[in-house]
Motif scaffolding. Sequence first.
Motif, PDB file in Angstrom:
ATOM      1  N   PRO A   1       0.803  -1.234   0.000  1.00  0.00           N
ATOM      2  CA  PRO A   1       0.000   0.000   0.000  1.00  0.00           C
ATOM      3  C   PRO A   1       0.830   1.276   0.000  1.00  0.00           C
ATOM      4  N   GLY A   2       2.134   1.134   0.264  1.00  0.00           N
ATOM      5  CA  GLY A   2       3.000   2.324   0.196  1.00  0.00           C
ATOM      6  C   GLY A   2       3.244   2.984   1.537  1.00  0.00           C
ATOM      7  N   TYR A   3       2.301   2.899   2.469  1.00  0.00           N
ATOM      8  CA  TYR A   3       2.538   3.538   3.774  1.00  0.00           C
ATOM      9  C   TYR A   3       3.335   2.601   4.689  1.00  0.00           C
ATOM     10  N   ARG A   4       4.001   3.178   5.693  1.00  0.00           N
ATOM     11  CA  ARG A   4       4.744   2.406   6.691  1.00  0.00           C
ATOM     12  C   ARG A   4       4.273   2.857   8.071  1.00  0.00           C
ATOM     13  N   VAL A   5       4.133   1.889   8.998  1.00  0.00           N
ATOM     14  CA  VAL A   5       3.550   2.213  10.301  1.00  0.00           C
ATOM     15  C   VAL A   5       4.472   1.794  11.442  1.00  0.00           C
ATOM     16  N   ASP A   6       4.135   2.315  12.643  1.00  0.00           N
ATOM     17  CA  ASP A   6       4.930   2.005  13.830  1.00  0.00           C
ATOM     18  C   ASP A   6       4.553   0.656  14.439  1.00  0.00           C
ATOM     19  N   TYR A   7       3.259   0.297  14.307  1.00  0.00           N
ATOM     20  CA  TYR A   7       2.799  -0.964  14.897  1.00  0.00           C
ATOM     21  C   TYR A   7       1.853  -1.684  13.938  1.00  0.00           C
ATOM     22  N   VAL A   8       1.936  -3.011  13.936  1.00  0.00           N
ATOM     23  CA  VAL A   8       0.900  -3.828  13.295  1.00  0.00           C
ATOM     24  C   VAL A   8       0.357  -4.773  14.360  1.00  0.00           C
ATOM     25  N   LEU A   9      -0.955  -4.725  14.546  1.00  0.00           N
ATOM     26  CA  LEU A   9      -1.654  -5.641  15.463  1.00  0.00           C
ATOM     27  C   LEU A   9      -2.732  -6.326  14.636  1.00  0.00           C
TER      28      LEU A   9
ATOM     29  N   LEU B   1       4.873  -3.628   5.859  1.00  0.00           N
ATOM     30  CA  LEU B   1       4.149  -2.458   6.389  1.00  0.00           C
ATOM     31  C   LEU B   1       4.920  -1.716   7.485  1.00  0.00           C
ATOM     32  N   LEU B   2       5.831  -2.434   8.161  1.00  0.00           N
ATOM     33  CA  LEU B   2       6.499  -1.837   9.323  1.00  0.00           C
ATOM     34  C   LEU B   2       7.608  -0.857   8.936  1.00  0.00           C
ATOM     35  N   LYS B   3       7.695   0.232   9.680  1.00  0.00           N
ATOM     36  CA  LYS B   3       8.847   1.130   9.556  1.00  0.00           C
ATOM     37  C   LYS B   3      10.093   0.370  10.012  1.00  0.00           C
ATOM     38  N   ALA B   4      11.262   0.970   9.804  1.00  0.00           N
ATOM     39  CA  ALA B   4      12.526   0.299  10.168  1.00  0.00           C
ATOM     40  C   ALA B   4      12.596  -0.003  11.661  1.00  0.00           C
ATOM     41  N   THR B   5      11.806   0.734  12.448  1.00  0.00           N
ATOM     42  CA  THR B   5      11.789   0.490  13.902  1.00  0.00           C
ATOM     43  C   THR B   5      10.413  -0.013  14.357  1.00  0.00           C
ATOM     44  N   GLY B   6       9.602  -0.486  13.408  1.00  0.00           N
ATOM     45  CA  GLY B   6       8.229  -0.895  13.722  1.00  0.00           C
ATOM     46  C   GLY B   6       8.156  -2.190  14.517  1.00  0.00           C
ATOM     47  N   LYS B   7       6.991  -2.395  15.149  1.00  0.00           N
ATOM     48  CA  LYS B   7       6.784  -3.588  15.988  1.00  0.00           C
ATOM     49  C   LYS B   7       5.479  -4.256  15.591  1.00  0.00           C
ATOM     50  N   ALA B   8       5.446  -5.604  15.690  1.00  0.00           N
ATOM     51  CA  ALA B   8       4.240  -6.335  15.290  1.00  0.00           C
ATOM     52  C   ALA B   8       3.868  -7.385  16.328  1.00  0.00           C
TER      53      ALA B   8
ATOM     54  N   HIS C   1      11.089 -11.909  19.303  1.00  0.00           N
ATOM     55  CA  HIS C   1      11.493 -12.116  20.697  1.00  0.00           C
ATOM     56  C   HIS C   1      10.509 -12.938  21.534  1.00  0.00           C
ATOM     57  N   THR C   2       9.229 -13.010  21.114  1.00  0.00           N
ATOM     58  CA  THR C   2       8.249 -13.677  21.981  1.00  0.00           C
ATOM     59  C   THR C   2       7.230 -14.470  21.174  1.00  0.00           C
ATOM     60  N   ILE C   3       6.880 -15.654  21.685  1.00  0.00           N
ATOM     61  CA  ILE C   3       5.783 -16.442  21.110  1.00  0.00           C
ATOM     62  C   ILE C   3       4.847 -16.828  22.250  1.00  0.00           C
TER      63      ILE C   3
ATOM     64  N   ASN D   1      -1.025 -19.134  17.717  1.00  0.00           N
ATOM     65  CA  ASN D   1       0.006 -18.507  18.547  1.00  0.00           C
ATOM     66  C   ASN D   1      -0.004 -17.011  18.255  1.00  0.00           C
ATOM     67  N   VAL D   2       0.596 -16.236  19.147  1.00  0.00           N
ATOM     68  CA  VAL D   2       0.873 -14.830  18.824  1.00  0.00           C
ATOM     69  C   VAL D   2       2.382 -14.701  18.729  1.00  0.00           C
ATOM     70  N   ILE D   3       2.866 -14.189  17.582  1.00  0.00           N
ATOM     71  CA  ILE D   3       4.303 -13.912  17.469  1.00  0.00           C
ATOM     72  C   ILE D   3       4.513 -12.400  17.596  1.00  0.00           C
ATOM     73  N   PHE D   4       5.476 -12.026  18.391  1.00  0.00           N
ATOM     74  CA  PHE D   4       5.834 -10.620  18.597  1.00  0.00           C
ATOM     75  C   PHE D   4       7.220 -10.401  17.997  1.00  0.00           C
ATOM     76  N   PHE D   5       7.316  -9.468  17.053  1.00  0.00           N
ATOM     77  CA  PHE D   5       8.657  -9.177  16.518  1.00  0.00           C
ATOM     78  C   PHE D   5       8.845  -7.689  16.260  1.00  0.00           C
ATOM     79  N   ASP D   6      10.091  -7.243  16.443  1.00  0.00           N
ATOM     80  CA  ASP D   6      10.474  -5.845  16.216  1.00  0.00           C
ATOM     81  C   ASP D   6      11.361  -5.788  14.987  1.00  0.00           C
ATOM     82  N   LYS D   7      11.017  -4.910  14.061  1.00  0.00           N
ATOM     83  CA  LYS D   7      11.845  -4.777  12.855  1.00  0.00           C
ATOM     84  C   LYS D   7      13.164  -4.090  13.214  1.00  0.00           C
ATOM     85  N   ARG D   8      14.190  -4.407  12.476  1.00  0.00           N
ATOM     86  CA  ARG D   8      15.502  -3.817  12.730  1.00  0.00           C
ATOM     87  C   ARG D   8      16.075  -3.265  11.426  1.00  0.00           C
ATOM     88  N   PRO D   9      16.870  -2.192  11.490  1.00  0.00           N
ATOM     89  CA  PRO D   9      17.531  -1.700  10.276  1.00  0.00           C
ATOM     90  C   PRO D   9      18.428  -2.794   9.690  1.00  0.00           C
TER      91      PRO D   9
END
Length: 495
Positions: A252-260, A310-317, A346-348, A364-372
């Motif tokens: 979609p072109g946009y980048r976000v801080d969080y995806v839930l 969708l995540l920014k370089a520092t985004g979290k999901a 980091h977390t499941i 399951n819920v997977i939690f991950f943080d994007k990194r540069p």
Amino acid sequence: MSEQTSAIISKVWGMCNPLRDDGVSYGDYLEQLTYLIFLKMSDEYAKPPYKRATGIPEGYTWSDMHTLKGAELEEKYKAILEKLGEQGGILSKIFKGATNKISNAAILYRIVQMIDKEKWVAMSSDVKGEIYEGLLQKNSEDIKSGAGQYFTPRPLIRAMVECMRPEPLKTIADPCCGSGGFFLAAQAFIADSKNYTLDREQKEFLKNATFYGNEIVLATYKTALMNLYLHNIGDIYGAVPITLGDALLTDPGYRVDYVLTNPPFGTKSSMTFTNEEGEQEEEELVYNRQDFWTTSSNKQVNFVQHINTLLKATGKAAVVVPDNVLFEGGAGEIVRKKLLETTDLHTILRLPTGIFYKPGVKANVIFFDKRPASAATQTQEVWVYDFRTNIHFTLKQHPMTDADLADFIKCYNPQNRHERIETWSEENPDGRFRRFAIEDILQRDKTSLDLFWIKDKSLADLDNLPEPDELAADIIENLQSALESFQELQAQLEK
């Protein structure tokens, strides 16, 4: 839930039985309520003390309809639906193609009168939201309609939001937003004075610029728009926060801080078409996107890749995924390896069965943080909370509550997840929170993240077996999964 809310829900829902006798489904009734409550609220906003311009043309308002009866009421309601479908902004999105599905004029009159008695705008958004969420939940319980596919248990949503701790002036996406549950929980968290004190700019941003959603089912899309509007997200004239369509088709072109998000269950993406003989055929849908690590017809694997985009370089999901995403080979393995390399996965949270409307679902819920971008593997350890082994819920007799997830949130340690403590040890083998080093994970077959260690008591104790329908659903799911694997293998051999 307050007594006032419960009373309104049961009153609103009480209308459903006579409608069912007339062949109106829960989903259709919910849709009609959406239209009627929206009209009533707009009418309240148009009057003092608000005096808002609602965008509803003269002659097509609630005031023009609510005193009518019989054929007159039906005609006016039909005309209003058609007219509003032609307007701009959120109005046309909600009313486009709208028709009256309540053919019994006497019941339509009773519903209109019931809605007319309540002051909807004066209610807090919590109460309005609870009423609508209550109706959505009732709708989801009607499994035959398949409505439950877009209803994620609210305690799970709230726990995911609490772990993510979204901040003001940051953006949040849900690429398969269903009725908007993640948005509402995130809004409630950010607006809660125990978490943040918002200034005017932050409140404005929360209302109009925080959320980006996608929904593929038209009726659910309309439900989500109404739900957001009732919770004061978005504006009648502003940009609509949710897009209708298949989120996987394009970046979609946009980048976000969080995806839930909780992407839809069912592993295969497919499209139905009519062949030359006039017969219906299904064809697997493979999304060829430059931003994806691999091509696959597995819908969930594709959603994980889409979320990464969708995540920014520092985004979290925080993403709900079925078990197969954690262990299957092929595209699943490629995506897992890439996630471990490029993000901090980091977390499941291993979820119990009996919390979704589709029986036997293991998720399951997977939690991950994007990194540069970096040459080093970004995930150094994966923490797993086993909330599944020896835990059983049912939707009606024993539903999951917020209290059930309190220990997971405490272990996750949202305030500072780098200061976590394992509850598992050699001395406490039933501890539910355990850390796994990346070196150990990379040595596992297919880099499987399907990690568990607690002994299943039902295997040793026949009195502790799950319910027969749960066992049957498990067996069917395992057989279907095995069959799909064989079919994929056969297709590869035939190439």
